[in-house]
Design a protein around this motif. Structure first.
Motif, PDB file in Angstrom:
ATOM      1  N   SER A 158       0.085   0.388  12.255  1.00  0.00           N
ATOM      2  CA  SER A 158       1.521   0.101  12.198  1.00  0.00           C
ATOM      3  C   SER A 158       1.862  -1.326  12.626  1.00  0.00           C
ATOM      4  O   SER A 158       3.027  -1.716  12.621  1.00  0.00           O
ATOM      5  CB  SER A 158       2.281   1.095  13.080  1.00  0.00           C
ATOM      6  OG  SER A 158       1.828   1.025  14.406  1.00  0.00           O
ATOM      7  N   ALA A 216       6.022   2.341   9.087  1.00  0.00           N
ATOM      8  CA  ALA A 216       6.449   1.685  10.329  1.00  0.00           C
ATOM      9  C   ALA A 216       7.155   0.379  10.017  1.00  0.00           C
ATOM     10  O   ALA A 216       6.798  -0.310   9.052  1.00  0.00           O
ATOM     11  CB  ALA A 216       5.241   1.429  11.235  1.00  0.00           C
ATOM     12  N   SER A 227       6.544  -2.003  16.863  1.00  0.00           N
ATOM     13  CA  SER A 227       6.706  -1.276  15.597  1.00  0.00           C
ATOM     14  C   SER A 227       7.236   0.110  15.918  1.00  0.00           C
ATOM     15  O   SER A 227       6.837   0.718  16.920  1.00  0.00           O
ATOM     16  CB  SER A 227       5.374  -1.143  14.846  1.00  0.00           C
ATOM     17  OG  SER A 227       5.038  -2.325  14.170  1.00  0.00           O
ATOM     18  N   GLY A 279       7.653   3.816  13.994  1.00  0.00           N
ATOM     19  CA  GLY A 279       7.199   4.468  12.776  1.00  0.00           C
ATOM     20  C   GLY A 279       7.257   5.979  12.827  1.00  0.00           C
ATOM     21  O   GLY A 279       7.566   6.583  13.860  1.00  0.00           O
TER      22      GLY A 279
END
Length: 486
Positions: free
Chosen positions: A140, A164, A183, A185
């Motif tokens: 991600s 993500a 990130s 996700g």
């Protein structure tokens, strides 16, 4: 359990129910008896023209249309950071309707990944807390992401797919070395509905950068969208539920045909590769392992992975049942090497140049617009022939005609993306329809006339045809004289 009072103002990921669309979306205004196009330039509906071929030379091509429903402005949101989302269920809902299939939301996990200056990439927070997210911290947050401000990434985690959104924010902190990177996700059994939450994830990663540790919106999201999946005794999800993969659809309908067509990416994909699209098309039909390299940002490259898979669509029942499934892996990194070593067919992208040296992991390597292979048996397929260029010319002409019709006549019912997707599907159907008819005939001999009827070159595409017959187990004999031999 999250309190209702916390969730109520946070449901910005909710969609408008279909039965409310007609009330929520006003009818388009009409001027001089014709419908006006929306101010944002998007069509309110689409009808795709597809060229159909006959296996008999000289027979006129048939034209068919696929109607679609009006799309909701709520669903017509661009992908993260203003990039249009192609893995998108907008105006091409008709394909689902024809197949009698509807997919449900099944969010397996939601997570936040951060870059720690001492520990590197790490999962900062997740729900459920016992879900196995090993490796997600690298999937991600793509290698090289520290050089860019934001990105979005599709990836695979076991039998699940993830999306993500990444963001990089400058901060005045010596501990964070002047930059905060995170990130946000989600994981799901299928990638086909992940696009719905791009805008939500984009907002949430910005929120995490500005207010680290504030997870209430993500908790509310998970409570609202979580999937009810079977678990092992330790509470870890170990298997992908079969209900998520639509058993009603024939196995020959590959995942790319189980979802709605992309909005905007196929056109960009073909513009990017030009005539080389015909080379990728042949490799896709042969189910080769295709790896696409590109430096970050990787989001648009994930779209190319999806588009490459779309080139291999076949709608003839029974065709492709025995061949490896042509699945998108999307973004991969060095942690995926062991998994890739067992795959017989895939399309993936990476930002890590070291993969080019791992030739045992791929058949075809794409670096920018350069398509190459280290396998001697595949070298002939890299060369474009006259028939390939003619097909590409016809595809370009059809696109220009469509654009002209849209501009001059104000036609908002035809769609460029459907034209591209269906062009290749019809070409594939044309090939396999001819091969099936020849194999079922009293004399299963494939002649030069048959090959021309399929839209291929009897000489230049000989290697391609031989590989195709062998891969798909089609019992036909290819008898085309080689001009290089007496």
């Amino acid at each position: 359990m999250v309190e209702q009072s916390d969730r109520a103002p946070l449901l910005d990921w909710e969609e408008i129910p279909p039965n409310e669309l007609t009330q929520a979306v006003p009818a388009p205004a009409k001027e001089n008896g014709s419908e006006s196009s929306p101010p944002d330039g998007h069509t309110l509906g689409s009808t795709a023209l597809a060229i159909g071929w006959s296996t008999s030379p000289g027979r006129p091509a048939s034209v068919r249309t696929i109607p679609s429903v009006n799309r909701s402005p709520h669903l017509d949101h661009p992908g993260p950071w203003g990039v249009p989302s192609p893995i998108h269920a907008d105006s091409r809902i008709s394909l689902k309707e024809r197949l009698g299939w509807e997919e449900k939301d099944q969010i397996v996990a939601v997570f936040v990944v951060t870059f720690d200056t001492r520990s590197g990439n790490m999962v900062e927070w997740c729900l459920p807390q016992d879900v196995n997210l090993d490796g997600v911290e690298f999937k991600s947050m793509a290698s090289g992401s520290h050089r860019i401000a934001n990105d979005f990434i599709y990836f695979r985690k076991g039998c699940y797919f993830g999306l993500a959104c990444f963001a990089n924010m400058p901060v005045e902190s010596e501990l964070e070395r002047g930059a905060r990177m995170k990130s946000v996700g989600i994981l799901s059994p299928s990638y086909t509905l992940l696009y719905r939450y791009m805008h939500f994830l984009e907002n949430q990663v910005r929120h995490q950068l500005q207010c680290p540790g504030s997870y209430s919106p993500l908790e509310a999201f998970y409570e609202d969208k979580k999937a009810v999946l079977p678990t092992a005794g330790n509470g870890l999800v170990t298997a992908c539920p079969t209900s998520a993969w639509v058993p009603a659809i024939n196995r020959c309908m590959h995942p790319e045909m189980k979802i709605t067509h992309p909005a905007g990416c196929m056109s960009q994909f073909i513009h990017f590769f030009g005539e080389q699209i015909m080379v990728l098309w042949k490799f896709a039909l042969l189910r080769k392992r295709i790896l696409i390299f590109s430096p970050p940002p990787v989001g648009v490259v994930c779209y190319r992975v999806y588009c490459c898979c779309s080139l291999a669509n076949i709608s003839i029942p029974g065709i492709g049942v025995s061949v490896p499934e042509f699945r998108p892996f999307f973004y991969i990194n060095v942690a995926d090497i062991a998994a890739l070593a067992t795959e017989m067919s895939y399309v993936a992208c990476t930002t890590e140049k070291i993969f080019e040296e791992k030739k045992e992991l791929y058949d075809v390597y794409v670096d920018n617009q350069n398509v190459k292979t280290h396998r001697d048996s595949l070298q002939p397929l890299l060369r474009l022939n006259g028939v390939d260029r003619e097909k590409y010319r016809k595809l370009s002409e059809q696109r220009q005609l469509l654009l002209y019709t849209q501009e001059v006549d104000g036609d908002c019912t035809s769609n460029e993306e459907d034209l591209f997707i269906l062009f290749f599907m019809e070409q594939n159907n044309r090939i396999f329809q001819t091969l099936s008819e020849v194999a079922a005939s009293a004399d299963p001999t494939l002649t030069a006339e048959h090959v021309r009827a399929m839209g291929l070159d009897p000489q230049a595409d000989r290697t391609f045809l031989v590989d195709l017959l062998e891969l798909y187990g089609i019992d036909a004999m290819l008898v085309i004289d080689n001009p290089c031999c007496p």
